[in-house]
Design a protein around this motif. Structure first.
Motif, PDB file in Angstrom:
ATOM      1  N   GLY A  70      29.360  51.140  41.356  1.00 36.05           N
ATOM      2  CA  GLY A  70      29.584  52.501  40.905  1.00 36.05           C
ATOM      3  C   GLY A  70      30.960  52.742  40.336  1.00 36.05           C
ATOM      4  N   GLY A  71      31.808  51.716  40.314  1.00 35.51           N
ATOM      5  CA  GLY A  71      33.148  51.867  39.770  1.00 35.51           C
ATOM      6  C   GLY A  71      33.152  51.813  38.253  1.00 35.51           C
ATOM      7  N   VAL A  72      34.226  52.313  37.665  1.00 36.24           N
ATOM      8  CA  VAL A  72      34.400  52.265  36.213  1.00 36.24           C
ATOM      9  C   VAL A  72      34.629  50.826  35.780  1.00 36.24           C
ATOM     10  CG1 VAL A  72      35.896  52.993  34.316  1.00 36.24           C
ATOM     11  CG2 VAL A  72      35.311  54.606  36.137  1.00 36.24           C
ATOM     12  N   TRP A  73      34.002  50.419  34.670  1.00 37.33           N
ATOM     13  CA  TRP A  73      34.222  49.089  34.097  1.00 37.33           C
ATOM     14  C   TRP A  73      35.516  49.135  33.293  1.00 37.33           C
ATOM     15  CZ3 TRP A  73      33.497  44.300  34.737  1.00 37.33           C
ATOM     16  CH2 TRP A  73      33.493  43.370  33.709  1.00 37.33           C
ATOM     17  N   PRO A  74      36.569  48.437  33.735  1.00 38.28           N
ATOM     18  CA  PRO A  74      37.875  48.585  33.088  1.00 38.28           C
ATOM     19  C   PRO A  74      37.960  47.876  31.732  1.00 38.28           C
ATOM     20  CG  PRO A  74      38.053  47.740  35.351  1.00 38.28           C
ATOM     21  CD  PRO A  74      36.630  47.599  34.931  1.00 38.28           C
ATOM     22  N   ARG A  75      38.995  48.221  30.971  1.00 39.40           N
ATOM     23  CA  ARG A  75      39.315  47.493  29.746  1.00 39.40           C
ATOM     24  C   ARG A  75      39.644  46.046  30.086  1.00 39.40           C
ATOM     25  NH1 ARG A  75      42.972  51.553  29.719  1.00 39.40           N
ATOM     26  NH2 ARG A  75      44.655  50.004  29.849  1.00 39.40           N
ATOM     27  N   LYS A  76      39.559  45.174  29.068  1.00 33.65           N
ATOM     28  CA  LYS A  76      39.798  43.753  29.303  1.00 33.65           C
ATOM     29  C   LYS A  76      41.212  43.497  29.805  1.00 33.65           C
ATOM     30  CE  LYS A  76      38.540  39.353  29.027  1.00 33.65           C
ATOM     31  NZ  LYS A  76      39.745  38.628  29.495  1.00 33.65           N
ATOM     32  N   ASP A  77      42.217  44.187  29.277  1.00 31.91           N
ATOM     33  CA  ASP A  77      43.579  43.940  29.743  1.00 31.91           C
ATOM     34  C   ASP A  77      43.742  44.340  31.208  1.00 31.91           C
ATOM     35  OD1 ASP A  77      43.274  46.659  28.774  1.00 31.91           O
ATOM     36  OD2 ASP A  77      45.437  46.897  28.984  1.00 31.91           O
ATOM     37  N   VAL A  78      43.051  45.393  31.621  1.00 33.93           N
ATOM     38  CA  VAL A  78      43.102  45.799  33.020  1.00 33.93           C
ATOM     39  C   VAL A  78      42.351  44.789  33.888  1.00 33.93           C
ATOM     40  CG1 VAL A  78      42.500  47.613  34.672  1.00 33.93           C
ATOM     41  CG2 VAL A  78      43.302  48.224  32.379  1.00 33.93           C
ATOM     42  N   ARG A  79      41.225  44.297  33.396  1.00 34.26           N
ATOM     43  CA  ARG A  79      40.486  43.278  34.162  1.00 34.26           C
ATOM     44  C   ARG A  79      41.318  42.011  34.326  1.00 34.26           C
ATOM     45  NH1 ARG A  79      36.407  44.612  30.422  1.00 34.26           N
ATOM     46  NH2 ARG A  79      36.017  42.447  29.800  1.00 34.26           N
ATOM     47  N   ASN A  80      42.046  41.622  33.286  1.00 37.09           N
ATOM     48  CA  ASN A  80      42.925  40.459  33.401  1.00 37.09           C
ATOM     49  C   ASN A  80      43.996  40.690  34.468  1.00 37.09           C
ATOM     50  OD1 ASN A  80      41.544  39.084  31.430  1.00 37.09           O
ATOM     51  ND2 ASN A  80      43.178  39.146  29.912  1.00 37.09           N
ATOM     52  N   ALA A  81      44.622  41.862  34.420  1.00 39.49           N
ATOM     53  CA  ALA A  81      45.662  42.166  35.405  1.00 39.49           C
ATOM     54  C   ALA A  81      45.090  42.195  36.817  1.00 39.49           C
ATOM     55  CB  ALA A  81      46.322  43.500  35.055  1.00 39.49           C
ATOM     56  N   ARG A  82      43.894  42.736  36.957  1.00 37.02           N
ATOM     57  CA  ARG A  82      43.241  42.776  38.275  1.00 37.02           C
ATOM     58  C   ARG A  82      42.945  41.367  38.772  1.00 37.02           C
ATOM     59  NH1 ARG A  82      37.729  46.104  38.630  1.00 37.02           N
ATOM     60  NH2 ARG A  82      36.975  44.308  37.427  1.00 37.02           N
ATOM     61  N   LEU A  83      42.436  40.521  37.877  1.00 35.68           N
ATOM     62  CA  LEU A  83      42.152  39.144  38.273  1.00 35.68           C
ATOM     63  C   LEU A  83      43.417  38.428  38.706  1.00 35.68           C
ATOM     64  CD1 LEU A  83      40.334  36.680  38.600  1.00 35.68           C
ATOM     65  CD2 LEU A  83      40.602  36.243  36.141  1.00 35.68           C
ATOM     66  N   ARG A  84      44.508  38.653  37.985  1.00 31.39           N
ATOM     67  CA  ARG A  84      45.770  37.995  38.345  1.00 31.39           C
ATOM     68  C   ARG A  84      46.214  38.397  39.735  1.00 31.39           C
ATOM     69  NH1 ARG A  84      48.772  34.908  39.475  1.00 31.39           N
ATOM     70  NH2 ARG A  84      50.551  34.001  38.401  1.00 31.39           N
TER      71      ARG A  84
END
Length: 332
Positions: free
Chosen positions: A126-140
């Protein structure tokens, strides 16, 4: 990767060829039997997908990979890897615990490839699907959390992910490798900052060469792995029919494949996809020699481990055929 020395001193790379376990397509019990059969046929390692949803209703499965991995590691002696996306559907502390448990039970046999995921799996929370740059930062952030936990540290973290005084108590003798999953040269270069190796999927040779150069040029360490989608049958028409029926929903490049959020949408947008498009992402041939030649080309690009994914739901015939003809030819 082994090295074969000829009479002229040339070191010819010999990759290890493995079996990809596609949970989106095959019931976990049948998949367990298939990976056991693959080991008997001469495949040298295995890897696993980790999806909540298939790419098409025609594929019809999507078992929980981490339950299956414990059974598969016990039922074989193969090294195993899994491709996982921590940060939204999975909390990184839970993934660290899962990696730690498998590493403790099967030391030296397990690795995890970490990527930013696809909306089709991650939207379920149910969470928002983030932008790719945010997903990269989250993965890091997730990578740092997982590494610290696998090193035995207590971790608290406040950022794109939140961790409160987590500690993984059951740890392996050595932390399993954390591999970077990438499909672009930019991501490959970024993975070189933190990964113990790189994994990507089959693509034209020039793009794969650029991926290898991007990762190694940025200082990337560890083995290079490649997942190869293929379709084989005793006749060309059947090989084409299998690929079209099972894999035409998987032909869309990023960001489309990342951002579509439901299996029904994949089936709608792929309804008119033809075999020529599918051949762009799947090596389709009834000729085992042709498959062997393509796999040899991938090895020559510098890939150490190459996981073969037959996109059909029936696995036995291709495992036997590749074990009898393709793997021996590649070894020779």
């Amino acid at each position: 990767m082994r090295l074969i020395f000829g009479s002229n001193g040339y070191q010819a790379p010999v990759a290890t060829f493995g079996f990809h376990s596609s949970h989106e397509q095959v019931h976990p019990s049948a998949l367990l039997a298939a990976v056991q059969r693959a080991e008997q046929a001469g495949f040298g390692f295995a890897m696993s997908s980790d999806h909540f949803s298939p790419w098409s209703a025609r594929q019809g499965q999507s078992a929980f990979a981490w339950s299956w991995l414990g059974a598969a590691l016990q039922a074989t002696s193969l090294p195993f890897g899994v491709v996982n996306a921590p940060g939204q559907r999975y909390h990184p502390a839970i993934i660290a615990q899962a990696i730690g448990t498998l590493g403790a039970m099967y030391p030296g046999r397990f690795w995890a490839a970490l990527g930013t995921g696809e909306n089709s799996n991650e939207h379920i929370t149910g969470g928002v699907w983030p932008r790719k740059d945010v997903r990269n930062a989250r993965l890091r952030e997730c990578v740092d959390v997982i590494r610290a936990l696998l090193a035995g540290e207590e971790v608290s973290h406040d950022g794109l992910v939140t961790v409160d005084r987590a500690r993984v108590w059951t740890l392996p003798p050595e932390p399993p490798p954390l591999i970077g999953a990438a499909t672009s040269t930019a991501t490959a270069r970024w993975c070189a900052e933190w990964a113990d190796g790189l994994i990507t999927t089959n693509a034209p040779a020039e793009h794969l060469r650029e991926m290898v150069d991007a990762y190694r040029g940025a200082g990337g360490r560890g083995p290079l792995r490649l997942q190869v989608h293929l379709s084989w049958a005793p006749d060309e028409a059947t090989a084409e029919a299998i690929a079209l029926e099972q894999w035409r929903s998987n032909v869309f490049p990023p960001p489309v494949c990342w951002d579509i959020d439901h299996v029904d949408t994949f089936d709608i947008v792929s309804e008119k996809v033809g075999i020529d498009v599918v051949r762009g992402v799947v090596n389709v041939s009834a000729d085992l020699g042709r498959h062997a030649a393509l796999l040899a080309e991938y090895a020559e690009l510098g890939f150490d481990e190459i996981a073969l994914h037959h996109v059909g739901q029936e696995q036995d015939a291709w495992i036997d055929a590749f074990g009898a003809k393709v793997l021996p030819e590649l070894a020779a």
